[in-house]
Design a protein around this motif. Sequence first.
Motif, PDB file in Angstrom:
ATOM      1  N   ALA A  96       0.835  -1.206   0.000  1.00  0.00           N
ATOM      2  CA  ALA A  96       0.000   0.000   0.000  1.00  0.00           C
ATOM      3  C   ALA A  96       0.869   1.254   0.000  1.00  0.00           C
ATOM      4  CB  ALA A  96      -0.934   0.000   1.204  1.00  0.00           C
ATOM      5  N   GLU A  97       1.939   1.238   0.779  1.00  0.00           N
ATOM      6  CA  GLU A  97       2.838   2.394   0.820  1.00  0.00           C
ATOM      7  C   GLU A  97       3.480   2.637  -0.544  1.00  0.00           C
ATOM      8  OE1 GLU A  97       5.553   1.484   4.004  1.00  0.00           O
ATOM      9  OE2 GLU A  97       4.138   2.188   5.547  1.00  0.00           O
ATOM     10  N   LEU A  98       3.812   1.571  -1.265  1.00  0.00           N
ATOM     11  CA  LEU A  98       4.387   1.732  -2.601  1.00  0.00           C
ATOM     12  C   LEU A  98       3.363   2.285  -3.590  1.00  0.00           C
ATOM     13  CD1 LEU A  98       6.716  -1.382  -2.996  1.00  0.00           C
ATOM     14  CD2 LEU A  98       7.391   1.008  -2.854  1.00  0.00           C
ATOM     15  N   VAL A  99       2.099   1.871  -3.468  1.00  0.00           N
ATOM     16  CA  VAL A  99       1.055   2.426  -4.330  1.00  0.00           C
ATOM     17  C   VAL A  99       0.910   3.917  -4.042  1.00  0.00           C
ATOM     18  CG1 VAL A  99      -1.408   2.443  -4.897  1.00  0.00           C
ATOM     19  CG2 VAL A  99      -0.238   0.273  -4.560  1.00  0.00           C
ATOM     20  N   ILE A 100       0.814   4.255  -2.768  1.00  0.00           N
ATOM     21  CA  ILE A 100       0.635   5.657  -2.376  1.00  0.00           C
ATOM     22  C   ILE A 100       1.816   6.508  -2.833  1.00  0.00           C
ATOM     23  CG2 ILE A 100       0.482   7.200  -0.363  1.00  0.00           C
ATOM     24  CD1 ILE A 100      -1.164   4.879   0.989  1.00  0.00           C
ATOM     25  N   ALA A 101       3.036   5.961  -2.763  1.00  0.00           N
ATOM     26  CA  ALA A 101       4.241   6.709  -3.117  1.00  0.00           C
ATOM     27  C   ALA A 101       4.479   6.818  -4.627  1.00  0.00           C
ATOM     28  CB  ALA A 101       5.457   6.067  -2.458  1.00  0.00           C
ATOM     29  N   LEU A 158       1.225   1.163 -13.740  1.00  0.00           N
ATOM     30  CA  LEU A 158       1.444  -0.124 -13.096  1.00  0.00           C
ATOM     31  C   LEU A 158       2.879  -0.624 -13.288  1.00  0.00           C
ATOM     32  CD1 LEU A 158      -0.017  -2.324 -11.458  1.00  0.00           C
ATOM     33  CD2 LEU A 158      -0.616  -3.409 -13.632  1.00  0.00           C
ATOM     34  N   ARG A 159       3.459  -0.380 -14.456  1.00  0.00           N
ATOM     35  CA  ARG A 159       4.832  -0.836 -14.712  1.00  0.00           C
ATOM     36  C   ARG A 159       5.818  -0.213 -13.730  1.00  0.00           C
ATOM     37  NH1 ARG A 159       5.716  -3.791 -19.106  1.00  0.00           N
ATOM     38  NH2 ARG A 159       4.181  -3.773 -20.761  1.00  0.00           N
ATOM     39  N   LYS A 160       5.693   1.074 -13.486  1.00  0.00           N
ATOM     40  CA  LYS A 160       6.598   1.759 -12.562  1.00  0.00           C
ATOM     41  C   LYS A 160       6.394   1.233 -11.142  1.00  0.00           C
ATOM     42  CE  LYS A 160       9.694   4.885 -11.784  1.00  0.00           C
ATOM     43  NZ  LYS A 160      11.039   4.771 -12.316  1.00  0.00           N
ATOM     44  N   PHE A 161       5.148   0.984 -10.767  1.00  0.00           N
ATOM     45  CA  PHE A 161       4.844   0.408  -9.461  1.00  0.00           C
ATOM     46  C   PHE A 161       5.552  -0.934  -9.301  1.00  0.00           C
ATOM     47  CE2 PHE A 161       1.858  -2.564  -7.255  1.00  0.00           C
ATOM     48  CZ  PHE A 161       2.043  -2.098  -5.963  1.00  0.00           C
ATOM     49  N   ALA A 173      -5.475   5.483  -3.152  1.00  0.00           N
ATOM     50  CA  ALA A 173      -4.668   4.399  -3.723  1.00  0.00           C
ATOM     51  C   ALA A 173      -5.550   3.430  -4.507  1.00  0.00           C
ATOM     52  CB  ALA A 173      -3.905   3.668  -2.626  1.00  0.00           C
ATOM     53  N   GLY A 174      -6.770   3.196  -4.038  1.00  0.00           N
ATOM     54  CA  GLY A 174      -7.708   2.338  -4.769  1.00  0.00           C
ATOM     55  C   GLY A 174      -8.053   2.920  -6.126  1.00  0.00           C
ATOM     56  N   GLU A 175      -8.305   4.219  -6.164  1.00  0.00           N
ATOM     57  CA  GLU A 175      -8.579   4.883  -7.442  1.00  0.00           C
ATOM     58  C   GLU A 175      -7.375   4.791  -8.370  1.00  0.00           C
ATOM     59  OE1 GLU A 175     -10.324   8.826  -7.332  1.00  0.00           O
ATOM     60  OE2 GLU A 175     -11.183   8.363  -5.369  1.00  0.00           O
ATOM     61  N   LYS A 176      -6.197   4.968  -7.796  1.00  0.00           N
ATOM     62  CA  LYS A 176      -4.962   4.897  -8.574  1.00  0.00           C
ATOM     63  C   LYS A 176      -4.796   3.495  -9.178  1.00  0.00           C
ATOM     64  CE  LYS A 176      -1.577   7.002  -6.553  1.00  0.00           C
ATOM     65  NZ  LYS A 176      -0.404   7.286  -5.677  1.00  0.00           N
ATOM     66  N   LEU A 177      -5.034   2.463  -8.382  1.00  0.00           N
ATOM     67  CA  LEU A 177      -4.955   1.097  -8.893  1.00  0.00           C
ATOM     68  C   LEU A 177      -5.930   0.889 -10.053  1.00  0.00           C
ATOM     69  CD1 LEU A 177      -4.682  -1.431  -5.909  1.00  0.00           C
ATOM     70  CD2 LEU A 177      -3.092  -1.136  -7.799  1.00  0.00           C
ATOM     71  N   GLY A 178      -7.151   1.372  -9.881  1.00  0.00           N
ATOM     72  CA  GLY A 178      -8.142   1.253 -10.944  1.00  0.00           C
ATOM     73  C   GLY A 178      -7.690   1.935 -12.219  1.00  0.00           C
ATOM     74  N   SER A 179      -7.095   3.099 -12.078  1.00  0.00           N
ATOM     75  CA  SER A 179      -6.574   3.829 -13.237  1.00  0.00           C
ATOM     76  C   SER A 179      -5.461   3.036 -13.912  1.00  0.00           C
ATOM     77  CB  SER A 179      -6.065   5.198 -12.782  1.00  0.00           C
ATOM     78  OG  SER A 179      -5.480   5.886 -13.844  1.00  0.00           O
TER      79      SER A 179
END
Length: 169
Positions: free
Chosen positions: A57-62, A69-72, A145-151
Amino acid sequence: MATSLSIELRTVQNPALAAMLLWRCASGYSATSDRAEPIPLPLLFFVLPILLHRETAELVIATQKSSGLRKFVEKFQLASQSKTDLLLSIGPRAKAMRNLTSEGLGIAVLCHVLAFEDNAARVYSLSDTPPITGIPQSIRALLGAGEKLGSWFAQSSLYETTVLLQVSI
């Protein structure tokens, strides 16, 4: 009698929070997709294993939303972080959290924020408006972070997403 550990687990991994995270992911997906497409159901089973685990979760937020997704995923493989094991554990956590994801989906449908597409394994977000009041700051970060994952999911095919996350469906 419930142990203090099981009480803490239920506090963090509760179906209402799961419903909100799944809803925000579906909303982020439809906002990013070309034609406001519904999110494929299998992708929703990756949301909780990523967001209800502190390090992922911290990595998604950061990670910036525009990075994708590739950079994540690249962040798990950096020599300075060397967290490949966290990436590989998403699949097993997804299996372990199937019931929580299903309960969250049920609550989201009952609350009329998500709906299943007839004859397809896709889920619509019925509301794009994020919650404004009464949400603790720590939860706000997870919702974002959930919205970001969806994007991020919307920018890749289902196949590409599963390959990047190293999971099978």
